[in-house]
Design a protein around this motif. Structure first.
Motif, short mmCIF file in Angstrom:
data_model
loop_
_atom_site.label_atom_id
_atom_site.label_comp_id
_atom_site.label_asym_id
_atom_site.label_seq_id
_atom_site.Cartn_x
_atom_site.Cartn_y
_atom_site.Cartn_z
N ALA A 279 15.75 -55.21 10.77
CA ALA A 279 15.26 -56.67 11.22
C ALA A 279 16.51 -57.57 11.31
N LEU A 280 16.13 -58.30 12.93
CA LEU A 280 17.27 -59.36 13.47
C LEU A 280 16.99 -60.61 13.01
N ASP A 286 11.56 -66.25 16.24
CA ASP A 286 11.22 -64.97 15.47
C ASP A 286 11.77 -63.69 15.81
N LEU A 287 11.06 -63.07 14.72
CA LEU A 287 12.28 -61.85 13.70
C LEU A 287 12.17 -61.03 13.98
N HIS A 288 12.36 -59.89 14.96
CA HIS A 288 12.84 -59.02 15.81
C HIS A 288 12.84 -57.40 14.99
N ILE A 289 12.47 -57.13 15.11
CA ILE A 289 12.00 -55.43 14.11
C ILE A 289 11.96 -54.61 14.99
N PHE A 290 13.21 -53.32 14.81
CA PHE A 290 13.19 -52.31 15.40
C PHE A 290 12.83 -50.82 14.23
N LEU A 534 17.64 -58.28 23.27
CA LEU A 534 17.70 -59.64 23.79
C LEU A 534 18.43 -60.66 23.76
N PRO A 535 19.08 -61.16 24.43
CA PRO A 535 19.96 -62.34 24.48
C PRO A 535 19.97 -63.56 23.57
N SER A 536 18.38 -63.60 23.11
CA SER A 536 19.17 -65.01 21.71
C SER A 536 19.01 -64.70 20.62
N VAL A 537 19.29 -62.77 20.48
CA VAL A 537 19.87 -62.30 18.92
C VAL A 537 21.10 -61.46 18.67
N MET A 538 21.65 -62.16 19.85
CA MET A 538 22.60 -61.24 19.85
C MET A 538 23.54 -61.99 18.67
N ARG A 539 23.72 -63.03 18.20
CA ARG A 539 24.38 -62.72 16.68
C ARG A 539 23.11 -62.60 15.20
N ALA A 540 22.32 -62.26 15.31
CA ALA A 540 21.96 -61.57 14.56
C ALA A 540 22.47 -60.83 13.59
N GLN A 541 21.94 -61.07 12.77
CA GLN A 541 22.13 -60.12 10.95
C GLN A 541 21.31 -59.42 11.03
N LEU A 542 21.53 -57.80 10.92
CA LEU A 542 20.18 -56.93 10.25
C LEU A 542 20.00 -56.16 8.52
N ALA A 544 17.77 -53.97 6.61
CA ALA A 544 17.23 -52.51 6.67
C ALA A 544 16.00 -52.89 5.83
N MET A 545 14.79 -52.29 6.68
CA MET A 545 13.18 -52.86 5.60
C MET A 545 12.72 -51.89 6.37
N HIS A 546 11.60 -51.19 4.92
CA HIS A 546 10.48 -50.35 5.61
C HIS A 546 9.19 -50.99 6.56
N TRP A 547 8.97 -49.90 7.33
CA TRP A 547 8.34 -50.99 8.72
C TRP A 547 6.61 -50.13 8.84
N ASN A 548 5.46 -50.77 9.19
CA ASN A 548 3.65 -50.25 9.24
C ASN A 548 3.52 -51.52 9.18
N ASP A 549 2.11 -51.26 9.43
CA ASP A 549 0.78 -52.10 10.01
C ASP A 549 1.26 -53.16 8.18
N ASP A 550 0.79 -52.25 7.29
CA ASP A 550 0.68 -52.95 6.44
C ASP A 550 2.29 -53.91 5.94
N THR A 551 2.90 -53.52 6.63
CA THR A 551 4.08 -54.16 6.20
C THR A 551 3.84 -55.70 6.81
N ARG A 552 3.37 -56.02 7.95
CA ARG A 552 3.37 -57.55 8.27
C ARG A 552 1.89 -58.46 7.97
#
Length: 553
Positions: A279-280, A286-290, A534-542, A544-552
């Protein structure tokens, strides 16, 4: 010309010991008799004093035994004492699970550090689930720290087997509560923990009845399926007897029906899902999740997600904690789509670091955006929801990295002054139990604003900003046990600079100066560019998480 050198004869100590052993067998030059019940041992005072703190004090201070030819020792086994004296005159002792307890007791009475260390190692090696409860008590009674710690780990990692033993029902209430409270309990299902508590209660029901509500609160009912709650927990007579227990079960039912937006209970060690995404957190909404498995991005929009530059984040299992260092001083947690506001941070605190050690969160150093860097370390107690000052750093620090390892916090690098561009390479370790600092070897490179992770007992330091604002892309690592920093020699596919890192399963995710999310595999030493960001998240902090449809949800 005069020639001088020191020559060491390696066989000399062994030959001296052999001669002393021979003299004892021949009863030559022995100057004291040790009496233990019906047995007598003719020995040398100097040998006993050299091996035993007990005898050293007896024979070198003005105790009456100093002048006596015969000394009586009580409350120890003659056979154990005989083996210990044989050990003093040699370099070996035979230990067995049958004899070790008597030898341990005698070695403790006679204060023989070398032998106590040998016994500590022996018992730690023979430790297993059937004997770990007994050996834990033995370790605690005789202050054998290694044995106590390994026994505790064995209990937590084999809880279901341990709970099936008769010894389990004899545990004290205090230790039972400690076990039930532990995040490190290795169980496939929380129902196992509940059943262990009921078994323990029924063993001495009349004496233990009143403590049931207190212990039942430690059961993580949200992690028990609703069907089991209905069929077993809600019908347990002890649960029905106390209204506070009934209320806890009702809360768990509401959680399963998604009617309860309160605090989410953390899974224990054996119930956790492996992290598979990053998670960024950034200054945007916006929380960006990869997802590193599907290599897909997801987005969650929430004003609570906004993380101003200079804030810090800590995570454990399903929970993420934001420490907002600006004027708001906000401290909040995020789990399963729900935000919970915790107690406000006592002061404005930017470029600090937050780490978890056991059940506490520690907020380290930082600055107040106007004048000075902080030197204090704050701790947050989740049960009382209170901040307090644990202790001070050896020097003010901001922009450093911090790593938690067992009871310790490693503080690495950073700036020692507000507004300064001179980074340091210091590595200092705080034992959070004793509040004592230990100096470790400095890093090879001065670094600030860099990321660090712990992976397989090895600390990695990635990139950062060096002296005079030089952008760093080097990586170095130190094995916790060896305390030697080594530069990583693999080619890095992107410039790192100021960065944020987190461990995701068996990889390390890194977001650095360039618009790239990288992954590093410490096992193979290989790098991979996962995605552009994206440039908007260049200073983001990472995080770790578990991510699936239930997480949302």
């Amino acid at each position: 010309m005069s020639v001088s050198r020191v020559i060491k004869v390696r066989e000399h100590p062994n030959k001296v010991l052999e001669q002393l052993k021979s003299q004892r067998e021949l009863k030559e030059l022995c100057d004291v008799t040790i009496k233990v019940k019906q047995r007598s041992f003719l020995v040398h005072r100097n040998v006993l004093a050299a091996c035993s703190d007990y005898f050293n004090k007896m024979f070198t201070t003005e105790m009456k035994e100093k002048y006596e030819k015969s000394v009586v020792i009580s409350d120890v086994s003659p056979r154990a004492v005989g083996r210990i004296f044989d050990f003093m005159y040699s370099d070996e002792i035979e230990l067995s699970t049958d004899s070790v307890k008597a030898i341990l007791h005698a070695a403790s009475v006679m204060q023989i550090p070398d032998l106590l260390a040998v016994i500590n190692d022996f018992l730690s090696d023979v430790l297993d689930p059937p004997n770990c409860l007994r050996l834990r008590e033995l370790g605690r009674f005789y202050s054998l720290d290694k044995l106590t710690a390994k026994s505790q780990n064995c209990i937590l990692e084999n809880f279901e087997k341990v709970a099936s033993q008769n010894d389990f029902t004899e545990l004290s209430m205090a230790y039972m509560e400690e076990i039930l409270s532990s995040d490190e309990l290795m169980v496939a299902s929380e129902s196992i923990v509940y059943e262990a508590l009921v078994k323990w209660m029924r063993n001495q029901l009349d004496e233990r009845r009143d403590c049931f509500p207190r212990l039942f609160k430690r059961i993580r009912l949200q992690l028990i399926p609703a069907e089991y709650l209905s069929a077993h927990v809600s019908k347990e007579p002890l649960v029905r007897e106390f209204h506070v227990c009934r209320d806890l079960v009702d809360e768990a039912f509401r959680f399963h029906l998604k009617l309860n937006k309160g605090k989410v209970q953390r899974p224990r060690k054996g119930q956790r899902s492996e992290t598979n995404a990053v998670a960024l957190f950034s200054p945007t909404r916006d929380l960006h999740i990869f997802n590193l498995e599907s290599r897909q991005w997801s987005y969650v929009t929430d004003a609570n997600m906004m993380t101003p530059t200079g804030s810090c984040i800590a995570a454990r299992e399903v929970e993420i904690y934001l420490c907002i260092g600006d004027q708001s001083r906000r401290f909040s947690s995020y789990a399963n789509g729900t935000w919970t506001n915790e107690t406000q941070i006592p002061s404005i605190r930017c470029e600090s670091q937050a780490v978890f050690v056991k059940e506490k969160l520690y907020l380290i150093g930082g600055h107040n955006r106007s004048s000075a860097a902080y030197s204090d370390i704050l701790s947050y107690e989740f049960e009382t929801k209170k901040w307090s000052t644990l202790c001070n750093l050896r020097s003010p620090r901001r922009g450093m990295a911090a790593i938690a390892h067992e009871d310790n916090v490693y503080v690495l690098g950073g700036y020692t002054q507000y507004g300064a561009s001179t980074a340091c390479c210091l590595v200092e370790v705080l034992n959070t139990s004793t509040k004592q600092w230990t100096q470790k070897p400095n890093m090879n490179t001065e670094r600030a604003m860099f990321g660090a992770v712990l992976f397989n007992e090895r600390i990695y330091a990635f990139g950062g900003i060096g002296n005079n604002n030089i952008v760093l892309s080097s990586v170095e690592f130190m094995d916790v046990d060896e305390n030697i920093w080594t530069n990583l020699r693999t080619e890095i596919p992107a410039e790192l600079g100021a960065n944020s890192v987190c461990r995701v399963g068996n990889r390390v995710a890194i977001l650095g100066k360039e618009k790239k999310l990288l992954c590093f595999d410490p096992c193979t030493g290989t790098w991979r560019i996962e995605s552009q960001v994206l440039p908007s998240v260049m200073r983001a902090q990472l995080v770790a998480m578990h991510w699936n449809d239930d997480t949302r949800q």
